[in-house]
Design an enzyme around this catalytic site. Structure first.
Site, PDB file in Angstrom:
ATOM      1  N   HIS A 102       0.934  -1.029   0.608  1.00  0.00           N
ATOM      2  CA  HIS A 102      -0.125   0.145  -0.671  1.00  0.00           C
ATOM      3  C   HIS A 102       0.885   1.647  -0.153  1.00  0.00           C
ATOM      4  O   HIS A 102       1.832   0.955   0.383  1.00  0.00           O
ATOM      5  CB  HIS A 102      -1.196  -0.097   0.960  1.00  0.00           C
ATOM      6  CG  HIS A 102      -0.536   0.039   2.509  1.00  0.00           C
ATOM      7  ND1 HIS A 102       0.109  -1.063   2.908  1.00  0.00           N
ATOM      8  CD2 HIS A 102      -0.667   0.799   3.682  1.00  0.00           C
ATOM      9  CE1 HIS A 102       0.760  -1.022   4.571  1.00  0.00           C
ATOM     10  NE2 HIS A 102       0.952   0.119   4.535  1.00  0.00           N
ATOM     11  N   HIS A 104       0.596   5.648   1.219  1.00  0.00           N
ATOM     12  CA  HIS A 104       0.248   6.496   1.744  1.00  0.00           C
ATOM     13  C   HIS A 104       0.574   7.892   0.995  1.00  0.00           C
ATOM     14  O   HIS A 104       1.128   8.309   0.369  1.00  0.00           O
ATOM     15  CB  HIS A 104       1.109   6.598   3.153  1.00  0.00           C
ATOM     16  CG  HIS A 104       1.126   5.785   4.291  1.00  0.00           C
ATOM     17  ND1 HIS A 104       0.372   5.899   5.110  1.00  0.00           N
ATOM     18  CD2 HIS A 104       1.912   4.048   4.047  1.00  0.00           C
ATOM     19  CE1 HIS A 104      -0.031   4.222   5.801  1.00  0.00           C
ATOM     20  NE2 HIS A 104       0.981   3.482   5.484  1.00  0.00           N
TER      21      HIS A 104
END
Length: 145
Positions: A102, A104
């Site tokens: 992932h 940010h």
């Protein structure tokens, strides 16, 4: 993924856990971070359960980074910011808390405390190390491919 080792991001991707979805592509989903560092802190999550960037296919990688490219401007604009911190924890030793790739996207307003990547690590542990030696090792590994 068995029930003993549930991945919260897999459960979000599969709709088992509700999240504040912002955007979705073939290979990624973007959500507001449930524990934001700043207003608008968002995550772009791979739909496939792969821990690190190098585990993604080139197609997945392109799709995810296209989503980050698109969303970053939208997040900054909606949060009245001109800047953002875009960060990846690529593996457990790099601070990755959930072993699922992932990215940010954290909008940073002019009034916020300024954050540089170097300030996150202090002086680091590379003082006095030989940059030519590091360059040689990395260059040699690149040439092998």
């Amino acid at each position: 993924m068995n029930s003993i080792n549930k991945c919260i991001f897999c459960e979000i991707v599969n709709g088992i856990i509700k999240a504040r979805k912002l955007y979705e592509t073939e290979h990624s989903i973007a959500i507001l971070d449930a524990f934001p560092l700043k207003d608008g802190h968002s995550l772009v999550i791979s739909k496939s359960h792969k821990p690190k960037i190098q585990d993604l296919s080139l197609i997945e990688n392109r799709d995810i980074f296209d989503a980050v490219h698109f969303l970053t401007e939208k997040i900054e604009k909606s949060m009245n910011c001109n800047s953002s911190l875009v960060g990846i924890h690529n593996g457990k030793d790099a601070g990755q808390e959930i072993p699922h790739f992932h990215i940010h996207v954290i909008p940073i307003a002019e009034s916020n405390e300024k954050i540089s990547i170097h300030s996150l690590f202090g002086k680091g542990d590379t003082q006095g190390r030989d940059l030519d030696e590091q360059w040689g090792k990395i260059s040699k590994e690149i040439q092998r491919s």
